[in-house]
Design an enzyme around this catalytic site. Structure first.
Site, PDB file in Angstrom:
ATOM      1  N   GLN A   1     -29.650 -11.314  59.940  1.00 35.93           N
ATOM      2  CA  GLN A   1     -28.575 -10.932  59.281  1.00 35.93           C
ATOM      3  C   GLN A   1     -27.430 -10.337  60.171  1.00 35.93           C
ATOM      4  O   GLN A   1     -26.387 -10.287  59.955  1.00 35.93           O
ATOM      5  CB  GLN A   1     -28.832 -10.262  57.941  1.00 35.93           C
ATOM      6  CG  GLN A   1     -29.661 -10.710  57.110  1.00 35.93           C
ATOM      7  CD  GLN A   1     -29.840 -10.122  55.779  1.00 35.93           C
ATOM      8  OE1 GLN A   1     -30.836  -8.821  56.005  1.00 35.93           O
ATOM      9  NE2 GLN A   1     -29.428 -10.200  54.743  1.00 35.93           N
TER      10      GLN A   1
ATOM     11  N   ARG B   1     -30.560 -10.377  50.932  1.00 31.55           N
ATOM     12  CA  ARG B   1     -32.143 -10.743  51.453  1.00 31.55           C
ATOM     13  C   ARG B   1     -32.703 -11.749  50.625  1.00 31.55           C
ATOM     14  O   ARG B   1     -33.233 -12.635  51.160  1.00 31.55           O
ATOM     15  CB  ARG B   1     -32.688  -9.374  51.488  1.00 31.55           C
ATOM     16  CG  ARG B   1     -34.161  -9.614  51.999  1.00 31.55           C
ATOM     17  CD  ARG B   1     -35.025  -8.225  52.290  1.00 31.55           C
ATOM     18  NE  ARG B   1     -34.422  -7.447  53.311  1.00 31.55           N
ATOM     19  CZ  ARG B   1     -34.817  -6.293  53.439  1.00 31.55           C
ATOM     20  NH1 ARG B   1     -36.023  -5.781  53.126  1.00 31.55           N
ATOM     21  NH2 ARG B   1     -34.221  -5.477  54.279  1.00 31.55           N
TER      22      ARG B   1
ATOM     23  N   TYR C   1     -40.760  -8.266  64.220  1.00 24.53           N
ATOM     24  CA  TYR C   1     -39.340  -8.294  63.797  1.00 24.53           C
ATOM     25  C   TYR C   1     -38.524  -9.384  64.508  1.00 24.53           C
ATOM     26  O   TYR C   1     -38.215  -9.175  65.710  1.00 24.53           O
ATOM     27  CB  TYR C   1     -38.904  -6.969  63.444  1.00 24.53           C
ATOM     28  CG  TYR C   1     -39.298  -5.854  62.545  1.00 24.53           C
ATOM     29  CD1 TYR C   1     -40.487  -6.091  61.901  1.00 24.53           C
ATOM     30  CD2 TYR C   1     -38.823  -4.626  62.525  1.00 24.53           C
ATOM     31  CE1 TYR C   1     -41.067  -5.534  61.027  1.00 24.53           C
ATOM     32  CE2 TYR C   1     -39.507  -3.858  61.956  1.00 24.53           C
ATOM     33  CZ  TYR C   1     -40.620  -4.209  60.944  1.00 24.53           C
ATOM     34  OH  TYR C   1     -41.198  -3.020  60.186  1.00 24.53           O
TER      35      TYR C   1
ATOM     36  N   PRO D   1     -37.675   1.639  50.621  1.00 27.08           N
ATOM     37  CA  PRO D   1     -37.421   2.548  49.476  1.00 27.08           C
ATOM     38  C   PRO D   1     -36.457   1.882  48.207  1.00 27.08           C
ATOM     39  O   PRO D   1     -36.618   2.304  47.388  1.00 27.08           O
ATOM     40  CB  PRO D   1     -36.509   3.458  50.017  1.00 27.08           C
ATOM     41  CG  PRO D   1     -35.958   3.014  51.296  1.00 27.08           C
ATOM     42  CD  PRO D   1     -37.076   1.964  51.742  1.00 27.08           C
TER      43      PRO D   1
END
Ligand SMILES: NC(=O)c1ccc[n+]([C@@H]2O[C@H](COP(=O)([O-])OP(=O)(O)OC[C@H]3O[C@@H](n4cnc5c(N)ncnc54)[C@H](OP(=O)(O)O)[C@@H]3O)[C@@H](O)[C@H]2O)c1
Length: 323
Positions: A27, A230, A54, A211
């Site tokens: 992104q 997302r 990642y 979180p």
């Protein structure tokens, strides 16, 4: 910003930190990553979380470029990486914590990050095919060689963490210092129950992830999947079912009442709630834009408003439903 000790170690981590999963390379490119890291650092964030896997290494490359451009004092920030899934398909290159893979993986990560050492290195998942003693030795070597300062685990069971710690204690090796588990209003049992004895017994520190449950707890999925979020990413379609789950979104709707009484956003409430747990050393936040960072950092002020009465009200909503 407040700083907490990473478990029993002497390292101090900011209560809120900033990670790059999904975002960097998927992104955000280097330019937005720099803006976001600069905003986080200006707010007092000193820990930037990353992992080899990642964006298949691109997240480390982007963070490395950002760090080079930002030019911060190396002593002022903490960077992590994590190993397990690997970047290649060979039998010793993926889904392993064996000595051969770990030895090569750290050198390649350091090259992508453009750093001489990472501060924290994690075994990203347990590996049932490698004896824990072999992994403990390999992680000890990484620290002894100065390529990492502290090592830990991510989503290991309490029993696995204790085994690793006891092997290191017996052999006088560097011990695992921290664990990186998921922790949020809807996912709490491992941190609150399974790991409970470890905070005292082995001095475990926690760098907790997701979180906002990938954004669910911000309330943005209550009426479907917003464009650009997302949940709209095809490559992460596996997250969509959870993000749009009607029962979870009903709970989020109930939490919105608590947030509005406190005069904060849902995201701030969810982040502040994680901060109340003193066994959490740092809450790793994620963001796709600077505005989210600005909003999320204000969770530090909201934490002070979470009185026992408010926590009881939150527990009444989510407690019975949390994993
Ligand atoms: N060890 C592990 O296995 C593991 C696993 C997962 C994550 N992690 C670490 O933990 C970090 C945080 O995890 P996460 O990214 O899943 O955290 P998260 O806080 O649960 O989700 C972050 C995402 O929520 C959205 N968001 C953030 N702030 C918002 C706000 N104020 N309002 C609305 N939407 C907001 C953004 O996505 P959109 O803008 O795209 O909606 C952002 O990328 C990762 O970067 C990674 O470093 C570790």
């Amino acid at each position: 910003m407040n700083y907490r000790r990473l478990g029993r170690s002497g390292l101090k981590v900011s209560e809120l930190s900033f990670g790059s999963w999904v975002t960097y390379g998927n992104q955000l490119g280097a330019e937005t990553a720099i803006e976001c890291m600069a905003a986080a650092y200006a707010a007092g964030v000193n820990f930037f979380d990353n992992a080899e896997v990642y964006a298949k290494g691109a997240s480390e490359t982007i963070m490395g470029e950002a760090l080079a451009k930002l030019g911060w004092r190396r002593s002022s920030y903490i960077v992590s990486t994590k190993f397990y899934w690997g970047l290649h398909d060979g039998p010793n290159e993926k889904n392993t914590l064996n000595r051969k893979y770990l030895r090569g993986a750290i050198d390649a990560s350091l090259a992508r990050l453009g750093l001489e050492y990472v501060d924290l290195v994690f075994c990203h998942r347990p590996d049932p095919d490698t004896p824990i003693e072999e992994t403990v030795w390999a992680m000890h070597d990484m620290v002894a060689q100065g390529k990492a300062l502290y090592w830990g685990t991510s989503e290991w069971s309490a029993a696995e963490i204790v085994r690793a710690w006891e092997i290191a204690e017996r052999l006088h090796l560097h011990k695992p210092v921290m664990e990186q588990p998921q922790y949020n209003l809807l996912h709490r049992k491992r941190v609150e129950k399974e790991y409970a004895p470890l905070y005292e017994d082995v001095g475990l520190g926690l760098t907790t992830w997701s979180p906002l449950a990938s954004g669910l707890l911000s309330g943005k999925y209550r009426n479907g999947v917003p464009a650009g979020s997302r949940g709209a990413l095809e490559t992460y379609a596996f997250l969509r079912e959870g993000l749009t789950d009607p029962a979870k979104n009903r709970l989020v709707g109930d939490l919105a009442g608590v947030a509005s009484e406190l005069g904060c956003t849902l995201a701030q409430l969810a982040l502040a709630w994680c901060l109340l747990n003193r066994n959490v050393s740092t809450v790793i936040t994620g963001a796709t834009r600077v505005e989210q960072i600005a909003e999320n950092m204000k969770a530090l002020d909201v934490a002070a408003k979470l009185t026992p009465e408010v926590v009881t009200a939150i527990d009444a909503i989510v407690g019975p439903h949390a994993a």
